[in-house]
Design an enzyme around this catalytic site. Sequence first.
Site, PDB file in Angstrom:
ATOM      1  N   SER A 164       0.699  -1.125   0.205  1.00 37.24           N
ATOM      2  CA  SER A 164      -0.088  -0.118   0.279  1.00 37.24           C
ATOM      3  C   SER A 164       1.356   0.876   0.204  1.00 37.24           C
ATOM      4  CB  SER A 164      -0.989   0.398   1.425  1.00 37.24           C
ATOM      5  OG  SER A 164      -0.582   0.246   2.332  1.00 37.24           O
ATOM      6  N   LYS A 170      -7.209   3.559   8.649  1.00 39.33           N
ATOM      7  CA  LYS A 170      -5.834   4.801   7.941  1.00 39.33           C
ATOM      8  C   LYS A 170      -6.811   5.501   7.590  1.00 39.33           C
ATOM      9  CE  LYS A 170      -3.784   0.914   4.239  1.00 39.33           C
ATOM     10  NZ  LYS A 170      -3.670   0.465   4.006  1.00 39.33           N
TER      11      LYS A 170
END
Length: 845
Positions: free
Chosen positions: A736, A779
């Site tokens: 990511s 996140k």
Amino acid sequence: MASSISIPRRIPLLLITDNVLLPGSSMRIPVRSLKNMNMVKSRLLGQSTLKSTIIGVVPKTSGSDDVDEDLSSLHPIGTAAVVVQITGTNWPRPAYTLLVTGLCRFRVESLLQETPYPVASVKQLDKLSDSDNEEIQSSEELGTLAENFREHAAELVDMLDTSLPVVAKLKKMLDSVPSQHLPDICSTIVKASFSEKIEVLDAVDLVERFKKALPLLIRQIEGLKLLKKARKEGNVEIVTRKEMSRPLNIRGMFRKQDADIDDEDRDDDIDDNSDLEAKIKGANMPEQALKSAQKEFRRLKKMPAHMPEHAMIRNYLELMTELPWSRGTKDTLDIVQAKKDLDADHYGLDKLKKRVIEYLAVRQLKNSLKGPILCFVGPPGVGKTSVGRSLANTLGREFHRISLGGVCDQSDIRGHRRTYIGSMPGRIIQGLRIANTNNPVFLLDEIDKLSKGIHGDPAAALLEVLDPEQNHSFVDHYLNVPFDLSQILFIATANNMATIPPALLDRMELIQIPGYTLEEKLHIADRHLIPKQFKEHGLSNEHLQIPSDTIKLIIASYTREAGVRTLERRIAAVCRAVAVKVLKSSSSRNLKADTVKKDKGQETNIETAGDSSAFSYPPEMPIIIDEAAVEDILGPIIYHQEMSERLSQPGVAIGLAWTVMGGEIMFVEATRMAGDGKITLTGQLGEVMKESASLALNWVRANVKKLHLDSSKDLLKNTDIHIHFPAGAVEKDGPSAGITIATVLTSLFGDRCVRSDTAMTGEITLRGLVLPVGGIKEKVLAAHRAGIQRVILPQKNMKDLHEIPDHIKKEMNYIFVKTLEDVLNAAFEDGYPGLNKMTTLPAKL
């Protein structure tokens, strides 16, 4: 003359019911009540020499050994005794038997303590010395009574079969024992009621003791005469020689190592077997389990008690009778009340509460629903375990927690086979035995912490337990018969799904529990954490008040976590500091009052010298915690908002990462220097992240014209690149960070600064496409905690935003991207020069 036997003035008491220990006799006393068990564990177990410990054996005039009662029913006179032997076991539950020998009488003067076991101050009554024998010889009445008593005792022994070793031993003892001991010894061996033995115990005077014991002896002799007469006339069946001695409690006088088996112990075994047989019939076992139990019970009856396997079979049958084969609790299926209870116990967690309410609704419509296998996945401190306990309370079921952290033996789940010494059932069966119902709530805590050892894989053993299609016939190795687990509601908790085997993960319904937002933590602190810490520290609102602004400051500046454990510790630190001030304030007021009384003309300064902190002393009540007080108690601010300082130069960007502790922000830095084209990566990176860095660098090198970089030469010609991920001690891996690394390199080579209010996450391909990633909610919450207002996300992750709370959506901007060109246009102020503007507009949800 002084006594030959002297007992301490302070002795612990052992309480017995429906029996009396007399001086000079021995008795086996089973330990059942809690007070007696506490006394044995505290005063007797672990003693190197038992005979050095003297206890008091006191009869209770009413009650039962199985129930701890008040001590008002204690008899005032007891017998001091020495413990000769302790036998028993600690598994499956503590059970002991004491062999004690009586020494002398005492009177209870006062109880010094009642819990955990009684201790009394006593006065010795018997003087067992030569003076007693002299008193018998000098007193004509006593001498006549003693001689008459000894003649009757000899007559009683002559009526017994002297070929028996125990009778011969008794006859030898009676010939040598002093006359003053005869009443107590004979009262022990003859059949007498509890009240008759109490009268002998209460007879402190020797003359009175002879008069109380003699009728009991004569009655026993007459009974034996009638028994022999009936035998001669043929009115009864032939009486064996052991039956001739059964009316006498002879073996109570001697140690267990006699050659013959105690008839009373044999009777006790018969009674125990009858009780066990009744328990087997009343356990409502399934047919297969009942057949197995009856087969083992038949083996038990044929097996001598001294064989080791006898205890193993008895333990097995006791487990079988104690398991809840058909015992269950009825669910309280009130959906409205259940929702209120869940909302009262936990703030937020809407997805989890919705699933629980769905389960209750289906359960109410169809009562035969099998228990689902739920798995709560989330960072530590978000309430996974407490939700399981709250769910059990809502359903009205028993709750049992099984900690699986560090379990590496499959026998912990499936149990040991009974061929091994020390075998026992697995944790599932043991939990059912403790819960005592067949439909409890089982919490399998830390299921991701299972490890594989040399004794098998416990995760593989859990496959049958957690499979709704198989667990209706779960077979524990110890039981070796199927048990129905389908009615149990299993709840597993985990921090990381990656370490759970795929086969086990497939059998569970995953429910993600992400971290809390600042507002959710504020509500949790007000509703739960602050009242809990006030109660634990003995404070109230009259002593301390913590405003909402102060809680927000602690959350933002002193904690950076997904859960609330650190927040609770910070609040506890504040409460401890206030507790000290409250006590100092109380002491100072008392001191000032005393000073004023002594000298009304002088005023005393009671403030602590040198205490000039913001959290001053003495405080006024209630103490209100402000920003200065927080810094004084918790120290300087730990977490600063440093985004603008860190992103003030090219080659730095903010990425978003998922960890088992929740979401985290991650800075990525890059720099270049003269060299020969070498690439350096630092910061504890995994292989996937290293590949993402190489991928991003090659994409930038392949698109130098599009990015308006110096295309006349290779970017790495005579240049070294160093890419660093700070917090190098923390391991980092995953795809990511791809778009973040590409943005950092573009910023470095293009000499442009990335926006300081922007964070990003997404995987890239070699062609510059942005692929979706996981952990979006964690996140985004991490970015919100850090004060970041803009987040760049892959367009295919737009579906994940519905899990984010509405107030977070309103406070942040989300830019959804398809390609790296879209990322660069969003990451730099006013876009990146020369690139086409992105077609996807920023979304402020």
